[in-house]
Design a protein around this motif. Sequence first.
Motif, short mmCIF file in Angstrom:
data_model
loop_
_atom_site.label_atom_id
_atom_site.label_comp_id
_atom_site.label_asym_id
_atom_site.label_seq_id
_atom_site.Cartn_x
_atom_site.Cartn_y
_atom_site.Cartn_z
N ASN A 88 -8.70 11.24 -19.98
CA ASN A 88 -7.34 11.77 -19.89
C ASN A 88 -7.41 13.28 -20.09
N LEU A 89 -7.04 14.01 -19.07
CA LEU A 89 -7.02 15.48 -19.11
C LEU A 89 -5.62 15.94 -18.72
N ASP A 90 -4.91 16.48 -19.70
CA ASP A 90 -3.53 16.93 -19.48
C ASP A 90 -2.65 15.78 -18.98
N ASN A 91 -2.89 14.58 -19.56
CA ASN A 91 -2.16 13.35 -19.25
C ASN A 91 -2.39 12.86 -17.82
N LYS A 92 -3.55 13.19 -17.25
CA LYS A 92 -3.96 12.65 -15.96
C LYS A 92 -5.29 11.94 -16.17
N TRP A 93 -5.41 10.70 -15.76
CA TRP A 93 -6.64 9.94 -15.94
C TRP A 93 -7.58 10.24 -14.78
N VAL A 94 -8.80 10.69 -15.15
CA VAL A 94 -9.77 11.17 -14.17
C VAL A 94 -11.08 10.40 -14.35
N PRO A 95 -11.68 9.86 -13.29
CA PRO A 95 -12.99 9.20 -13.44
C PRO A 95 -14.09 10.23 -13.68
N VAL A 96 -14.99 9.93 -14.63
CA VAL A 96 -16.09 10.83 -14.97
C VAL A 96 -17.37 10.00 -15.10
N LYS A 97 -18.51 10.68 -14.98
CA LYS A 97 -19.79 9.98 -15.11
C LYS A 97 -20.89 10.95 -15.53
N LYS A 98 -22.06 10.38 -15.83
CA LYS A 98 -23.23 11.15 -16.24
C LYS A 98 -23.45 12.33 -15.30
N GLY A 99 -23.73 13.50 -15.89
CA GLY A 99 -23.98 14.70 -15.12
C GLY A 99 -22.76 15.58 -14.91
N ASP A 100 -21.56 15.05 -15.21
CA ASP A 100 -20.34 15.85 -15.08
C ASP A 100 -20.22 16.82 -16.26
N TYR A 101 -19.49 17.89 -16.02
CA TYR A 101 -19.13 18.85 -17.08
C TYR A 101 -17.61 18.88 -17.18
N ILE A 102 -17.11 18.90 -18.43
CA ILE A 102 -15.66 18.96 -18.66
C ILE A 102 -15.34 20.13 -19.58
N PHE A 103 -14.40 20.96 -19.17
CA PHE A 103 -13.80 21.97 -20.05
C PHE A 103 -12.42 21.49 -20.44
N MET A 104 -12.13 21.54 -21.75
CA MET A 104 -10.81 21.16 -22.27
C MET A 104 -10.25 22.33 -23.07
N GLY A 105 -9.15 22.88 -22.61
CA GLY A 105 -8.53 24.01 -23.27
C GLY A 105 -7.69 23.60 -24.47
N PRO A 106 -7.21 24.57 -25.24
CA PRO A 106 -6.39 24.27 -26.41
C PRO A 106 -5.11 23.51 -26.02
N TYR A 107 -4.78 22.52 -26.82
CA TYR A 107 -3.54 21.73 -26.70
C TYR A 107 -3.46 20.89 -25.45
#
Length: 254
Positions: free
Chosen positions: A208-227
């Motif tokens: 869940n990123l900004d209330n959107k569900w996104v498929p992720v898997k090995k090798g991915d990179y995720i940036f998550m900002g404040p709040y």
Amino acid sequence: MGYPKDLLSSRSIIEHGKYALIAPEGLVNNVIPGFENCTISILASPKLGASFVDYMVTMHKGGRNAAGFGGQENIETFVYVLEGKIKASTDQQEFTLEESGYLYCPPGTKMYLENVADEDARLFLYKQKYRPLEGKKPWVYSSHANHIEYRIYDNMHNVHIKDLLPTDLDFDMNFHILSFDPAACHPFIETHVQEHGAYLLSGEGMYNLDNKWVPVKKGDYIFMGPYVHQAAYAVGRESLTYVYSKDCNRDAEL
């Protein structure tokens, strides 16, 4: 890479200042002065909205940074070995790091990196500005994540976490490894001031990123900002595991 074999498409999602999912197949190479015989991609930076910089580094045979990485009086650095074997050192200390090995260098301490094997070494590399606190000072720290025991996360026996750095107030950030058994999830959707840069070590999931569900898997990179809303479900037959940074131990500034 050669000619495309299908229509051009990407799983990557970029929301500047909020979050980003960067799939490995979309990474491009960056020239970073001081790195020799290396392939480097800048994953997150202030241009994305992050207060830090994350890199994916492939050190080929003989690859190194003899000039040193970091070393400025206000910059701290961290390296985590994903694959291979490297020599990581400062002007006073030397460490041999294999998969899951890592090194933290405080402000004013240069980090030197060198591939000491015939095969490629893959590194997750990080830097950010240190926020000083009166009477506190971080120190050079190195270990291997595989030598650290997991502890239960938030009273859930199917989610586990490791702290890679000391939790002392001397440090204004930490790196963690968070692992979800298949079908496990966060206890709630988090909304907090801290920001993260995360590299997925194994598994698949829905994030869940900004209330959107996104498929992720090995090798991915995720940036998550404040709040930004954030939470994960693990799916499939393998644990969803990632290593990530977190700013901590400091008050908010006005």
